[in-house]
Scaffold this active site. Sequence first.
Site, short mmCIF file in Angstrom:
data_model
loop_
_atom_site.label_atom_id
_atom_site.label_comp_id
_atom_site.label_asym_id
_atom_site.label_seq_id
_atom_site.Cartn_x
_atom_site.Cartn_y
_atom_site.Cartn_z
N VAL A 211 43.52 -32.68 49.83
CA VAL A 211 42.18 -32.67 49.23
C VAL A 211 42.34 -32.70 47.71
O VAL A 211 42.95 -31.81 47.12
CB VAL A 211 41.39 -31.42 49.67
CG1 VAL A 211 40.01 -31.41 49.04
CG2 VAL A 211 41.28 -31.37 51.18
N ASP A 212 41.77 -33.73 47.09
CA ASP A 212 41.91 -33.91 45.64
C ASP A 212 40.57 -34.36 45.08
O ASP A 212 40.19 -35.53 45.18
CB ASP A 212 42.99 -34.96 45.35
CG ASP A 212 43.29 -35.07 43.85
OD1 ASP A 212 42.67 -34.32 43.08
OD2 ASP A 212 44.13 -35.90 43.48
#
Length: 434
Positions: A211-212
């Site tokens: 998750v970025d």
Amino acid sequence: MRLTIIAPDSVHEHEVSPSLLIQDIINIVEATADLPPAVIVLTSDAGTPLTDPTRTLESYGLNGETATIFLTPTGPPVASSSSIPFPDADADIERMRLQALGNPSLMNDLRERDPETFAAIQGGTQSFKKALQLAQSRQRDAEFEKQRQIEALNADPYDIEAQKKIEEAIRMEAVLENMQHAMEYSPESFGNVTMLYINVEVNGHPVKAFVDSGAQTTIISPECAEQCGIMRLLDTRFAGMAEGVGTARILGRIHSAQIKLGSLYLPCAFSVLEGRSVDLLFGLDMLKRHQCCIDLSTNTLRINNTEVPFLSEHELPDKARRRGEAQVAGEMGDAAGQGVKAGVASPKIGKKTFPGEGHALGAGSSTGPGTATGSASATGARTGGTASVPSPSNRWKEDDIQTLVNLGAPRAQAIQLLEASGGNVDVAASMLFG
């Protein structure tokens, strides 16, 4: 009054009254310095011997908020504290060594950053003791060299280069003090942060997704797309180059595939990038589309009322555990952040074209003139003669091309965007701005 007693190898501070007798001061020194009264000689900072035990500190002029007296032992020379054999010294060193051995995190750091100390700890008490003595010797030598350099720089106060070195030394001292302050009051800032990964399913295939929120688009690797069975949906019209700190080749875009987060089944679009260090990067486009909330207080990714926990360190994929977080983030984030803008039909990647001249079916050349005439007449009956495919600029309205040019796109890219969007100006504009 704060009284400072300076001995040859130690300094002691006490809160006393100016009316305290010298005899009481001798008793204090006897208790703190472990010296017999017969060898204790006290002297004020003005050089006055404090020889009368019945007089007070005030009578010797020591009556301010602070006072300093010097302790000078007489008689046989007293060994310094560093040369006195303490029976418990080896026990303390061994205790320190065992504490280090019992801390796996510390031992891992020492193995990478200080192999010499790491080997000394594993070598036993005497080896560790020698390492401590060597470290103390190095520290003393460094302090001596520092003082020598300061004296050399101060020898000529008008030397500009010397003043620059003094300024740099002062700056570095402030940096070291700042670092020591941080290590004392916020040591957690020196630790490694576990990156945010979640368990997802893409087309029924389990994947650990990174998750970025700093990545503009959601990215999937070609290998992962093949394993998930969605590579057949790849739209190569969106091929190009993603450029950030480095570059990566965009193979195309998968416009919609099913992804499972917790108990939710959601549609998700992917850009397929070569050479990425993660299988799946869940970027800002999908985070905003599904209104996801990264809640670090509960260590979860929240979507409406569904919470998907972030993975702990031992659950991370092998790539994330083997590689440093900064290296992984550096390889992923920049290319991901500019993937769409640089990747929509980028002219840097040659677009595959039909390997012919664009003639209609049946209009190809042949060896015999009769065949050629027959083919031409047959084609003329069906299509009205030889029909060449119109150039891309003639396929779309000039007004639509000019609209995209006015938005900042070069003419060639505007035509490519219209081709990718099927002539829809609004869709082409959204592609242009990512």
